[in-house]
Design a protein around this motif. Structure first.
Motif, mmCIF file in Angstrom:
data_model
loop_
_atom_site.group_PDB
_atom_site.id
_atom_site.type_symbol
_atom_site.label_atom_id
_atom_site.label_comp_id
_atom_site.label_asym_id
_atom_site.label_seq_id
_atom_site.Cartn_x
_atom_site.Cartn_y
_atom_site.Cartn_z
ATOM 1 N N UNK A 10 29.919 -83.187 -37.027
ATOM 2 C CA UNK A 10 30.554 -83.296 -35.706
ATOM 3 C C UNK A 10 29.523 -83.168 -34.595
ATOM 4 N N UNK A 11 28.650 -82.171 -34.692
ATOM 5 C CA UNK A 11 27.662 -81.937 -33.636
ATOM 6 C C UNK A 11 26.631 -83.053 -33.570
ATOM 7 N N UNK A 12 26.205 -83.554 -34.729
ATOM 8 C CA UNK A 12 25.237 -84.656 -34.735
ATOM 9 C C UNK A 12 25.832 -85.898 -34.092
ATOM 10 N N UNK A 13 27.087 -86.172 -34.395
ATOM 11 C CA UNK A 13 27.760 -87.313 -33.786
ATOM 12 C C UNK A 13 27.846 -87.158 -32.273
ATOM 13 N N UNK A 14 28.190 -85.958 -31.810
ATOM 14 C CA UNK A 14 28.293 -85.707 -30.368
ATOM 15 C C UNK A 14 26.928 -85.802 -29.697
ATOM 16 N N UNK A 61 29.515 -73.213 -46.952
ATOM 17 C CA UNK A 61 28.729 -74.444 -46.970
ATOM 18 C C UNK A 61 29.522 -75.670 -46.486
ATOM 19 N N UNK A 62 30.783 -75.885 -46.918
ATOM 20 C CA UNK A 62 31.527 -77.041 -46.391
ATOM 21 C C UNK A 62 31.728 -76.988 -44.881
ATOM 22 N N UNK A 63 31.883 -75.782 -44.336
ATOM 23 C CA UNK A 63 32.056 -75.654 -42.881
ATOM 24 C C UNK A 63 30.755 -75.998 -42.175
ATOM 25 N N UNK A 121 35.415 -69.396 -38.103
ATOM 26 C CA UNK A 121 36.413 -68.337 -38.210
ATOM 27 C C UNK A 121 37.513 -68.731 -39.193
ATOM 28 N N UNK A 122 37.913 -70.005 -39.152
ATOM 29 C CA UNK A 122 38.907 -70.474 -40.132
ATOM 30 C C UNK A 122 38.355 -70.362 -41.549
ATOM 31 N N UNK A 123 37.066 -70.687 -41.718
ATOM 32 C CA UNK A 123 36.459 -70.554 -43.039
ATOM 33 C C UNK A 123 36.375 -69.109 -43.495
ATOM 34 N N UNK A 124 36.039 -68.204 -42.583
ATOM 35 C CA UNK A 124 35.947 -66.784 -42.939
ATOM 36 C C UNK A 124 37.306 -66.223 -43.326
#
Length: 316
Positions: free
Chosen positions: A244-248, A235-237, A201-204
Motif C-alpha cells: 500500500x505504501x509503495x503504491x502511494x 509478516x503478512x501485515x 493493531x488488527x494483526x496484533x
C-alpha cells in the motif's frame, strides 16, 4: 441409494422449462455489473494501452499516431544519468528513492510502535485511535496546504518561535532545494502512519493470547516476545502495508504540489510531477507517456508478485 421416485423427480426437474423470471434473476447481476465492467475496460485499461502507444510516437502538444520507436524512452534513459547539472528526470527518480525509503520505513516503524502501545489496553484507547486515524481521512491537498503553512518560515513554526523569543531557531527546509523533499516525507508520514497503525493493531489483536502466555511462562522477556513471536507473525501485515505504501509513494503528486509547488526549481519533483509537467505544460506528450509507463511498470513489479503469491497460497 437413489429411489425410483427421486429419479423421476430429478428427471422432471431436468426437463422442466426455465421460466422468464428465473432467466431474468440469473441475468440481473450481469446486467447491473456490465456498465461498470465496460467503463473499467475502456477508461482504465483502454487508456493504459493508449498511453503505451503514445509513448512510442512523437506526440507533442496533441497526440500523434505515427510510430517513431523508443525515442522517448531513450531520452529518459539519457536523462537518468544527467546529474551535473541534474536533469528533471534524474531529480524525480532520486527524490522517489529518498521519499520512498523514508516514507515506507518511517510509516511502518511508527505505525508498529503506536499499535504495540495501543495493544497494551491503555486508558483512553478509544479516543487515541480516531486521533491517529484522522489524518488519513484528509486529502493530500489538505495535508499539503496545512503543512505548508506550518513549515513556511514566514507563517508557521519558525515565525512562532521567533515571536516567543527563540531568535536563533531556523527551519527553512521547505525553501531549501536540498532538503525540501524531507518536508514531503514529514507530511506523508503524518498522514499515513495512523492507517498503518490500524493494520498492525488488527494483526496484533488477531494473535492467539495463549501463545503469548506460554512464551511468558517459559521466561521470555517483553522484547524477546515481540522480536521472536509477535513480529514474525505479523509478516503478512508487513507485506500488505509495504504494498500500500509503495503504491502511494510512486503515484504521489498532489502532496508535492500542495506542499512545495514542486520545490525551488523543481527540486521536490517526483515522477508523477515530471509526467504531468512534460505532458501538459512542456508539450512533450510522448516523453510524459513514457514516464507514466515506467511508473506503471514499477507499480506492477511490486503488486503482481504479491497478487501471485496470494493466489498461490489460496490455491493450496
Amino acid at each position: 441409494m437413489t429411489t425410483l421416485p427421486d429419479r423421476v423427480a430429478a428427471q422432471a426437474g431436468a426437463t422442466r422449462p426455465v421460466s422468464l423470471r428465473e432467466r431474468l434473476q440469473d441475468l440481473l447481476p450481469k446486467i447491473v455489473l456490465a456498465p461498470s465492467f465496460v467503463a473499467v475496460i475502456v477508461f482504465v485499461y483502454g487508456f493504459i494501452l493508449w498511453t503505451v502507444y503514445l509513448s512510442f510516437t512523437n506526440s507533442k502538444t496533441f497526440p500523434n499516431y505515427n510510430l517513431t520507436g523508443t525515442r522517448a524512452y531513450e531520452r529518459l534513459w539519457g536523462w537518468t544519468f544527467e546529474s551535473d547539472p541534474p536533469s528533471s528526470w534524474y531529480t524525480s527518480i532520486t527524490n522517489l528513492g529518498t521519499f520512498g525509503v523514508l516514507y515506507i520505513g518511517l510509516c511502518m516503524a511508527l505505525g508498529l510502535l503506536l499499535a504495540i502501545l495501543l495493544d497494551q489496553k491503555i486508558r483512553g484507547e478509544g479516543i487515541l485511535r480516531p486521533i491517529y486515524l484522522y489524518p488519513m481521512a484528509l486529502s493530500f491537498i489538505v495535508t499539503g496546504v496545512a503543512w505548508k503553512w506550518f513549515l513556511d518560515p514566514g507563517l508557521g513554526l519558525e515565525k512562532t518561535l521567533h515571536a516567543w523569543g527563540w531568535e536563533s531557531f531556523h527551519f527553512d527546509w521547505i525553501k531549501n532545494k536540498d532538503r525540501v523533499i524531507y518536508t514531503v516525507v514529514i507530511a506523508g508520514v503524518w498522514q499515513a502512519s495512523g492507517f498503518v497503525m490500524a493494520m498492525f493493531l488488527a494483526g496484533l489483536r488477531g494473535i492467539d493470547s495463549e501463545i503469548m502466555k506460554a512464551a511468558q511462562i517459559d521466561g521470555a522477556t517483553t522484547v524477546q516476545l515481540y522480536r521472536r513471536i509477535v513480529i514474525p507473525m505479523l509478516r503478512p501485515i508487513f507485506l500488505s502495508a509495504f504494498i500500500v505504501l509503495a503504491h502511494m509513494a510512486i503515484k504521489s503528486y498532489d502532496l508535492v504540489v500542495a506542499l512545495t509547488s514542486g520545490g525551488p526549481g523543481g527540486s521536490a519533483w517526483l515522477p508523477s510531477n515530471f509526467m504531468y509537467e512534460y505532458t501538459f505544460k512542456r508539450n512533450e506528450m510522448a516523453v510524459g507517456s513514457a514516464s507514466a509507463v515506467i511508473m506503471l511498470m514499477t507499480i506492477s513489479a511490486i503488486i503482481v508478485p504479491y497478487l501471485y503469491s496470494e493466489l498461490r497460497e489460496k490455491g493450496r
